[in-house]
Structure formats: structure tokens, C-alpha cells
Scaffold this motif. Structure first.
Motif: not given
Length: 187
Positions: A73-75, A95-113, A155-162
């Protein structure tokens, strides 16, 4: 001191359990890869689901469910908060033009897991641990390759997950102990 044969007899079932855990994790990771091949984006999405589920399974068997769910939940708050508050700033541009990309949730959740799995699945073989870390890295890489995130966002997502997986979080251990008293051993 116990005679060696009694000690070996006592350790044998534990060794089998550890090997079974490693085998189950290996099968789950291989199945995730096979189901999502050749789409790297789907692979990253699959791994970001399976890694925390494996960790949760191990946490349940150790009676650490409340702490693990609390950390998750904190993650999520740490992922969604910045996306909401800094939504269109340059650091959050995808990079594909969208917004709300910081941090990567996928990287955070996978690293956390991956980190939680290593913490909660007792006695994992070093190869299984390395596979978990590699799976988290592949998840972050898949987000970069698909243009959904920059290297820095991943990388920010991975650091957050860790960080959330490793940091002592006040109250979660106490809440877990209280829930085990109220609800039983495996909460």
C-alpha cells in the motif's frame, strides 16, 4: 550436541521444502515468460504481477501477510502520488509523448516483489534469487524499450520498490503481531 544422523534427518525435510519453493518459483517465472513471448511489453506486465504474488505467498506462510500488504500500500501511494502531483512536468513526460511517467510503477512493483520474495521465501537458491532480480530488471527494461518510460523513470521506480521492501516502516510489524493475535498465526 545432537548426533550427526539425527541432525541430518531433521534437516532433510527442510531441504526438500526449499527445493520445492525454488521449483515452484522457477515454474511460475518460466510460465510467465512463455505466456507473454514474444511481446516484451506483456512480459514486463506479467512479471510485475507474478513477482509480488510469489512474495505474498511466501509472506503468508511465514505469518507476515499484514506487513507485506502494508508495504505494498505504501509502495502504491509512492507511485501514484508523484504521478498525480507532478503529472505534466518534464521529469514525468513519457518518451511516447504521454505524461504521468514518473516513477515507473511496473519497475517499482517488480523490484518490490523480487526483494520481498528474497526476504520471505526462506533459503532460496542463489540462482533463484538472481532470477528474481533479473526478472525485475527485465520489467524495467521492457518499459524503456516500449517507450513508456525513460531510463531515469524506470530507475526511480526500481529504487522506490527496493526502498519500500527494505526500509523499516513504523507500525507495520506491530500491526502484523496484533493481527496474528486476533486472527491467527498466518496473517
Amino acid at each position: 550436541m545432537m548426533p550427526p544422523n539425527i541432525l541430518q534427518t531433521a534437516i532433510r525435510p527442510l531441504r526438500r521444502l526449499v527445493l520445492r519453493t525454488d521449483a515452484v518459483i522457477a515454474v511460475l517465472l518460466v510460465l510467465t515468460v512463455l505466456v507473454t513471448v514474444p511481446d516484451n511489453r506483456r512480459l514486463g506486465s506479467g512479471l510485475q504481477v507474478i513477482l509480488p504474488l510469489i512474495a505474498l505467498g511466501c509472506a503468508v506462510t511465514r505469518g507476515e501477510t499484514v506487513e507485506t500488504v502494508g508495504r505494498f500500500v505504501v509502495l502504491q501511494i509512492g507511485i501514484k502520488g508523484p504521478k498525480h502531483f507532478i503529472g505534466e512536468s518534464p521529469i514525468s513526460k513519457r518518451p511516447d509523448g504521454g505524461d504521468r511517467g514518473f516513477p515507473s510503477g511496473h519497475a517499482a512493483v517488480a523490484t518490490f516483489g523480487a526483494v520481498q520474495m528474497i526476504k520471505h521465501c526462506a533459503g532460496l537458491h542463489p540462482v533463484t534469487r538472481a532470477a528474481a532480480v533479473a526478472a525485475a530488471a527485465v520489467t524495467g527494461e521492457s518499459r524503456i524499450e516500449s517507450g513508456r518510460h525513460s531510463l531515469w523513470q524506470a530507475m526511480a521506480g526500481a529504487v522506490w520498490g527496493w526502498a519500500i521492501a527494505c526500509m523499516p516502516l513504523a507500525g507495520l510489524k506491530g500491526a502484523g503481531r496484533w493481527m496474528r493475535k486476533v486472527c491467527g498465526r498466518h496473517v
